[in-house]
Design a protein around this motif. Structure first.
Motif, mmCIF file in Angstrom:
data_model
loop_
_atom_site.group_PDB
_atom_site.id
_atom_site.type_symbol
_atom_site.label_atom_id
_atom_site.label_comp_id
_atom_site.label_asym_id
_atom_site.label_seq_id
_atom_site.Cartn_x
_atom_site.Cartn_y
_atom_site.Cartn_z
ATOM 1 N N GLN A 102 49.811 40.678 42.677
ATOM 2 C CA GLN A 102 49.398 39.662 43.631
ATOM 3 C C GLN A 102 48.171 38.876 43.186
ATOM 4 O O GLN A 102 48.153 37.655 43.291
ATOM 5 C CB GLN A 102 49.146 40.308 44.996
ATOM 6 N N PRO A 103 47.121 39.515 42.651
ATOM 7 C CA PRO A 103 45.982 38.711 42.225
ATOM 8 C C PRO A 103 46.336 37.731 41.122
ATOM 9 O O PRO A 103 45.663 36.720 40.966
ATOM 10 C CB PRO A 103 44.983 39.772 41.733
ATOM 11 N N ARG A 104 47.387 38.002 40.343
ATOM 12 C CA ARG A 104 47.786 37.073 39.291
ATOM 13 C C ARG A 104 48.750 36.016 39.815
ATOM 14 O O ARG A 104 48.710 34.859 39.420
ATOM 15 C CB ARG A 104 48.449 37.854 38.146
ATOM 16 N N GLU A 105 49.659 36.433 40.713
ATOM 17 C CA GLU A 105 50.694 35.514 41.150
ATOM 18 C C GLU A 105 50.197 34.540 42.208
ATOM 19 O O GLU A 105 50.629 33.394 42.275
ATOM 20 C CB GLU A 105 51.894 36.299 41.693
ATOM 21 N N GLU A 106 49.256 35.001 43.086
ATOM 22 C CA GLU A 106 48.785 34.148 44.160
ATOM 23 C C GLU A 106 47.628 33.294 43.640
ATOM 24 O O GLU A 106 46.461 33.508 43.967
ATOM 25 C CB GLU A 106 48.356 34.990 45.364
ATOM 26 N N ALA A 107 47.951 32.378 42.755
ATOM 27 C CA ALA A 107 46.922 31.514 42.177
ATOM 28 C C ALA A 107 46.301 30.662 43.271
ATOM 29 O O ALA A 107 46.982 30.145 44.151
ATOM 30 C CB ALA A 107 47.524 30.641 41.085
ATOM 31 N N GLY A 108 44.995 30.496 43.187
ATOM 32 C CA GLY A 108 44.291 29.680 44.166
ATOM 33 C C GLY A 108 43.909 30.433 45.412
ATOM 34 O O GLY A 108 43.244 29.864 46.272
ATOM 35 N N LYS A 109 44.323 31.703 45.588
ATOM 36 C CA LYS A 109 43.992 32.494 46.768
ATOM 37 C C LYS A 109 42.922 33.514 46.399
ATOM 38 O O LYS A 109 43.004 34.164 45.362
ATOM 39 C CB LYS A 109 45.228 33.204 47.308
ATOM 40 N N ASN A 110 41.942 33.649 47.280
ATOM 41 C CA ASN A 110 40.889 34.643 47.104
ATOM 42 C C ASN A 110 41.301 35.919 47.824
ATOM 43 O O ASN A 110 41.720 35.878 48.977
ATOM 44 C CB ASN A 110 39.567 34.122 47.658
ATOM 45 N N LEU A 111 41.152 37.071 47.147
ATOM 46 C CA LEU A 111 41.699 38.327 47.662
ATOM 47 C C LEU A 111 40.682 39.442 47.489
ATOM 48 O O LEU A 111 40.013 39.548 46.454
ATOM 49 C CB LEU A 111 42.992 38.677 46.923
ATOM 50 N N ILE A 112 40.566 40.268 48.528
ATOM 51 C CA ILE A 112 39.800 41.519 48.476
ATOM 52 C C ILE A 112 40.769 42.639 48.814
ATOM 53 O O ILE A 112 41.395 42.629 49.877
ATOM 54 C CB ILE A 112 38.613 41.509 49.461
ATOM 55 N N ILE A 155 37.523 55.295 46.281
ATOM 56 C CA ILE A 155 38.257 54.069 46.582
ATOM 57 C C ILE A 155 37.491 52.899 45.959
ATOM 58 O O ILE A 155 36.287 52.746 46.175
ATOM 59 C CB ILE A 155 38.409 53.862 48.104
ATOM 60 N N MET A 156 38.195 52.091 45.189
ATOM 61 C CA MET A 156 37.583 50.943 44.543
ATOM 62 C C MET A 156 37.787 49.697 45.406
ATOM 63 O O MET A 156 38.901 49.396 45.834
ATOM 64 C CB MET A 156 38.198 50.728 43.165
ATOM 65 N N VAL A 157 36.703 48.981 45.662
ATOM 66 C CA VAL A 157 36.754 47.711 46.382
ATOM 67 C C VAL A 157 36.729 46.603 45.324
ATOM 68 O O VAL A 157 35.714 46.400 44.648
ATOM 69 C CB VAL A 157 35.579 47.563 47.357
ATOM 70 N N SER A 158 37.855 45.887 45.178
ATOM 71 C CA SER A 158 37.991 44.854 44.144
ATOM 72 C C SER A 158 38.248 43.503 44.798
ATOM 73 O O SER A 158 38.704 43.420 45.943
ATOM 74 C CB SER A 158 39.136 45.200 43.188
ATOM 75 N N LEU A 159 37.946 42.450 44.036
ATOM 76 C CA LEU A 159 38.189 41.106 44.552
ATOM 77 C C LEU A 159 38.625 40.187 43.422
ATOM 78 O O LEU A 159 38.425 40.471 42.242
ATOM 79 C CB LEU A 159 36.952 40.549 45.267
ATOM 80 N N ARG A 160 39.219 39.093 43.835
ATOM 81 C CA ARG A 160 39.542 38.004 42.925
ATOM 82 C C ARG A 160 39.162 36.708 43.622
ATOM 83 O O ARG A 160 39.532 36.469 44.767
ATOM 84 C CB ARG A 160 41.022 37.988 42.562
ATOM 85 N N SER A 161 38.410 35.853 42.924
ATOM 86 C CA SER A 161 37.933 34.616 43.538
ATOM 87 C C SER A 161 38.018 33.489 42.522
ATOM 88 O O SER A 161 37.597 33.635 41.372
ATOM 89 C CB SER A 161 36.484 34.783 44.024
ATOM 90 N N GLU A 162 38.596 32.350 42.981
ATOM 91 C CA GLU A 162 38.649 31.155 42.151
ATOM 92 C C GLU A 162 37.368 30.338 42.259
ATOM 93 O O GLU A 162 37.078 29.517 41.390
ATOM 94 C CB GLU A 162 39.853 30.281 42.560
ATOM 95 N N ALA A 163 36.607 30.534 43.326
ATOM 96 C CA ALA A 163 35.360 29.800 43.539
ATOM 97 C C ALA A 163 34.175 30.682 43.176
ATOM 98 O O ALA A 163 34.253 31.917 43.197
ATOM 99 C CB ALA A 163 35.257 29.346 44.999
ATOM 100 N N GLU A 164 33.067 30.040 42.860
ATOM 101 C CA GLU A 164 31.846 30.773 42.555
ATOM 102 C C GLU A 164 31.258 31.361 43.828
ATOM 103 O O GLU A 164 31.141 30.676 44.845
ATOM 104 C CB GLU A 164 30.828 29.865 41.878
ATOM 105 N N ILE A 165 30.884 32.627 43.741
ATOM 106 C CA ILE A 165 30.341 33.343 44.892
ATOM 107 C C ILE A 165 28.845 33.519 44.682
ATOM 108 O O ILE A 165 28.403 34.068 43.670
ATOM 109 C CB ILE A 165 31.016 34.714 45.069
#
Length: 702
Positions: free
Chosen positions: A559-569, A586-596
Motif C-alpha cells: 500500500q505505501p508503494r501503490e497509493e502514490a500521493g497518499k500519506n499513510l501511518i 510494535i513499529m509505528v511507520s509512516l510514508r509522506s509525500e510532503a515535507e513534515i
C-alpha cells in the motif's frame, strides 16, 4: 654495665634477623629466607620475625617465578622447571604458579565443566537411519506429509500455511536435517509439539511469538557484576519484536532469564565468555627519601647591636630629676652600653634516610591505595560578626587534618603480551618546619606517571631533587664590608638543605585472564545445520512474496508503494498472537509525500490486555538531527500514548518513509486488543496542515 647493655642489644634484635634484613635490602631473597628462618627458630613468638619470613618467602617465590619465565622464553625447559619448583617451594599456596608449571611441563589440565545444551521438555523420537527421498516440482504440503510418514511423525499445519511447489533432494539426510532444509527453502519453520508431532507455520515474527517455547534459567556469576551482565545480555538478545526478560538478584549476584531455548543457550555461551576472573598483580615498591642538612656559623656574633648612652643621676627619684640638682658636667652621671661579642665556630651536618618498602596486591583495572603516616591538625581562623548584621570581628578557629606520610595510588592493567601498564600517583608529604603563628609547613613530593613494564621489570623514578642554600652575613655596618678584616666584625650563617626522592617499582603478574581455545571461537547465532546442502528451486518466481506470509500483510506492504500521493501511518506487525507476560514490539511507520516539520500521533490500546513500557525514537526522526526534541507520553490507566516531534529549523522538513517510533508492550491478561492511531496532527515547515490515513494493528493474548 657495658656487658649488660651489649647483651640487651643482642636480645632486642637477633643477629640472624639483621643479616636477613641486609640480604633483603640487597634483593638476595634466598639468603634472606634462610636467615629469617633461623631467627624464627631462635624466637618463635616474635611476630616481627614471622612477618619478615613470610614477606621474604613471597618475594623469593616471585623472583624464581620470573627466572622460570625468562628461561622458558629461551627454550631451557629443565632449568625453567627447576625454577618453578623453587617458586612453588617458597609459596606452595599459590595455585596460579602450580597451574602455570603444570602447563609448561605438558601435563594435562583439569577439565572444565562443559556447557550442556538446554534440554527441551520433549524431543522427537525418530530413527537414525538416513532418508532416501527426492522431490521434483512437488507440493510443499505433500513433501512434509511424505516425510512425516517416512519417519512415522505426525505433521500438522498452521491455518495460515501457504502451499507452493518445490524441488528438493533429501538423500542421505537425517529427519531433522531434512525438516530444516524444507522449512528453509519454503520460508516456514517447525515446532515440536510432542515426541511424535510437529507443527508447520509461516516464518513470520507473529507466528514465532505464537509457537515459540519459553524457558527460565538462573545463572550464578562469579566475577562479573550482575547488573553489568544484564545490560550486556539485553543488548545481545534483543530482537526487533521481542526483548528478553532478565531479573537480577544482587544478594546472590545472579541473573534469571526468561526467553526462548535458543536465546538462553546463546546467553549461556556469552556468560561463559564474559564471566572471567580478572588478572592479578603484585607490585613491589621501594620509596627512599634522602635528606641532608648542613649548618655552618663562623665569626663574631654580637648579642647587642646597639651602642647606648644615657644620663643617670644618683639623686634621681625613679627617673625624675630636679632641675636645680642637674649637673651635665659630671662624667659619673653618664652610662654607656657597648655590644658583647662571641666567637662562633659551629658546623652541623645531618643526614636523614627514610625507606618504605610496601608490597601491594591488586586486580586488573582496580585502583590500589596505600597510605601510611599521620594526620597533622592545621588551624584555620575565620571571622564572624558578634551580632546579626554587625562587623565580622569575632575569630572562630577550626582545625583541618592533613595527611602526612606516603600516599600511593596505582591502577594496574594487564596486557596479553605479559606486560603491565601502571597508572601511578605517589605523594610523599613531610613536615618542613613551622611558619607564621607556628602553623606547620608541609613539604610535598608528588609523582604522576603512566608506565608500561614487562613482568618483573624494575623501573626507577628519581630526580625529585630539592637543593636549597641560604647564606646570612651579620655584623657591624661598614666594618663588616672591609676586605680581610671585615670577618672580625661579622658573623656568617650558612644553611644548606638537600632532599631527593627515589622510587623503584617492580610489578609481577601472578594471575592472568584464563583464555582457552573455546574463547577464540565464534558463537554462531541460530545456525542452519543442513548437511549435505539441499538444492531447492521454486517453480513460480512471483511466490517469493510468501516471506511475509498472509495476503493481508502483503497488501499492507504494497500500500505505501501503490497509493502514490497518499500519506499513510501504519503499525507493524498488524496481526499476531503472544503469550501472557511477554514483551513484544510494535513499529509505528509512516510514508509522506510532503515535507513534515512537526508531527503528533495519539495511539490507543486496551489497558486490560496490554501495558506500554517504553517508547523509543525511530530512524525517521533522526533525519532532522540527533538533538531534535522528541515527545513521548504514556498513560497506561487510560490505554493511550502520544508521540511526536517538532523541527527546530522552519525552513527544513523531512519527507519519505521510515519508522517514527518503536512501542515496547507487555501482555498482561488473556484477551484481544487493537492498537489504533486515534489522532494525527502534522504540519509542514511553513505551517500548512498535512492529512494522513491510518492502519491499525490487532494483538491476541492467549
Amino acid at each position: 654495665m657495658l656487658i649488660m647493655l651489649g647483651l640487651w642489644g643482642c636480645a632486642v634484635l637477633s643477629r640472624n634477623y639483621q643479616l636477613g634484613t641486609e640480604a633483603a635490602v640487597n634483593k638476595d631473597w634466598d639468603q634472606a629466607v634462610i636467615f629469617y628462618q633461623k631467627a624464627v627458630l631462635e624466637d618463635p613468638n616474635n611476630s616481627a620475625y614471622r612477618l619478615a619470613l613470610i614477606r621474604a618467602s613471597i618475594a623469593a617465590s616471585l623472583h624464581h617465578l620470573q627466572q622460570a619465565r625468562n628461561l622458558a622464553s629461551q627454550g631451557k625447559k629443565e632449568e625453567a622447571l627447576a625454577e618453578y619448583e623453587k617458586a612453588i617451594g617458597y609459596d606452595p599456596s599459590n595455585i596460579m604458579i602450580v597451574e602455570e608449571a603444570r602447563r609448561f611441563a605438558g601435563k594435562p589440565e583439569e577439565k572444565k565443566p562443559e556447557i550442556k545444551e538446554l534440554e527441551l521438555p520433549f524431543r522427537l523420537k525418530v530413527d537414525d537411519k538416513k532418508i532416501e527421498l527426492k522431490f521434483i516440482n512437488a507440493s510443499v504440503r505433500s513433501i512434509f506429509e511424505a516425510l512425516g510418514k517416512y519417519a512415522q511423525i505426525n505433521v500438522i499445519f498452521d491455518e495460515q500455511f501457504r502451499d507452493t511447489s518445490l524441488s528438493i533432494d533429501l538423500v542421505d539426510m537425517s529427519f531433522e536435517q531434512a525438516l530444516n532444509s524444507i522449512c528453509l527453502a519454503s520460508k516456514n519453520f517447525y515446532r515440536v509439539i510432542d515426541e511424535k508431532t510437529v507443527v508447520i507455520a509461516p516464518d513470520l515474527p507473529a507466528k514465532r511469538l505464537q509457537y515459540e517455547l519459553n524457558a527460565i534459567k538462573t545463572f550464578y556469576l562469579s566475577n562479573v557484576n550482575a547488573e553489568d551482565m544484564r545490560a550486556a545480555l539485553q543488548l545481545m538478545l534483543r530482537t526487533q519484536f521481542r526483548m528478553p526478560s532478565i531479573h537480577v538478584d544482587k544478594g546472590l549476584n545472579s541473573i534469571t532469564i526468561k526467553d526462548t531455548p535458543e536465546s538462553i543457550a546463546l546467553a549461556e555461551k556469552m556468560i561463559s565468555l564474559w564471566d572471567k576472573p580478572k588478572g592479578e598483580v603484585v607490585i613491589d615498591l621501594e620509596i627512599m627519601e634522602v635528606s641532608r642538612s648542613k649548618l655552618r656559623q663562623l665569626g663574631l656574633d654580637f648579642e647587642q647591636h646597639l651602642i647606648g648612652l644615657r644620663y643617670n643621676q644618683e639623686s634621681s627619684d625613679k627617673g625624675w630629676f630636679k632641675l636645680s640638682e642637674m649637673d651635665l658636667s659630671k662624667r659619673e652621671n653618664y652610662q654607656i652600653t657597648l655590644p658583647s661579642a662571641l666567637i662562633q665556630l659551629l658546623e652541623q651536618d645531618a643526614d636523614t634516610k627514610v625507606i618504605s618498602q610496601p608490597r601491594l596486591r591488586g586486580l586488573h583495572g582496580e585502583k590500589i591505595e596505600y597510605l601510611v603516616g599521620d594526620k597533622i591538625p592545621i588551624p584555620r581562623t575565620t571571622f564572624t560578626p558578634i551580632a546579626a548584621g554587625g562587623v565580622s570581628q569575632q575569630p572562630v578557629t577550626s582545625f583541618a587534618y592533613e595527611d602526612v606520610g606516603i600516599d600511593v595510588k596505582i591502577t594496574p592493567r594487564i596486557h596479553f603480551e605479559k606486560e603491565i601498564t601502571l597508572e601511578l600517583e605517589i605523594k610523599i608529604k613531610s613536615l618542613g618546619g613551622s611558619g607564621f603563628a607556628d602553623i606547620p609547613i608541609i613539604a610535598t613530593r608528588e609523582v604522576k606517571n603512566m608506565v608500561r613494564l614487562k613482568d618483573g621489570e624494575t623501573n626507577l623514578l628519581a630526580g625529585l631533587l630539592k637543593d636549597e642554600e641560604r647564606k646570612t652575613l651579620r655584623g657591624i655596618a661598614g666594618l663588616k664590608s672591609i676586605p680581610i678584616i671585615g670577618s672580625l666584625f661579622s658573623n656568617t650563617d650558612q644553611r644548606i638543605q638537600q632532599t631527593d626522592v627515589i622510587l623503584t617499582i617492580t610489578p609481577y603478574i601472578i594471575r592472568t585472564i584464563p583464555l582457552g581455545k573455546e574463547d577464540s571461537k565464534p558463537v554462531w547465532v541460530n545456525p542452519q545445520e543442513v548437511s549435505p546442502p539441499a538444492v531447492a528451486t521454486l517453480r513460480e518466481p512471483e511466490e517469493e512474496a510468501l516471506e511475509m506470509g498472509l495476503e493481508e500483510e502483503r497488501e499492507l506492504r504494497r500500500q505505501p508503494r501503490e497509493e502514490a500521493g497518499k500519506n499513510l501511518i501504519y503499525l507493524e506487525p498488524f496481526d499476531f498472537e503472544v503469550p501472557r507476560e511477554r514483551e513484544f514490539r510494535i513499529m509505528v511507520s509512516l510514508r509522506s509525500e510532503a515535507e513534515i516539520g512537526s508531527l503528533s500521533v495519539n495511539i490507543s490500546f486496551n489497558p486490560q490486555v496490554l501495558n506500554l513500557k517504553e517508547i523509543e525514537r525511530g530512524s525517521f526522526i533522526r533525519q532532522l538531527g540527533k538533538d531534535l526534541p522528541f515527545l513521548k507520553n504514556i498513560d497506561n490507566s487510560s490505554g493511550s500514548c502520544t508521540i511526536g516531534f517538532s523541527g527546530t529549523d522552519v525552513a527544513q522538513g523531512v519527507r519519505g518513509s521510515g519508522d517514527v517510533a518503536l512501542l515496547v508492550f507487555q501482555s498482561k491478561g488473556k484477551g484481544e486488543s487493537s492498537i489504533a492511531v486515534s489522532n494525527v496532527a502534522a504540519n509542514s515547515p511553513d505551517g500548512q496542515t498535512i492529512s494522513f490515513e491510518t492502519r491499525e494493528a490487532r494483538v491476541r493474548v492467549r
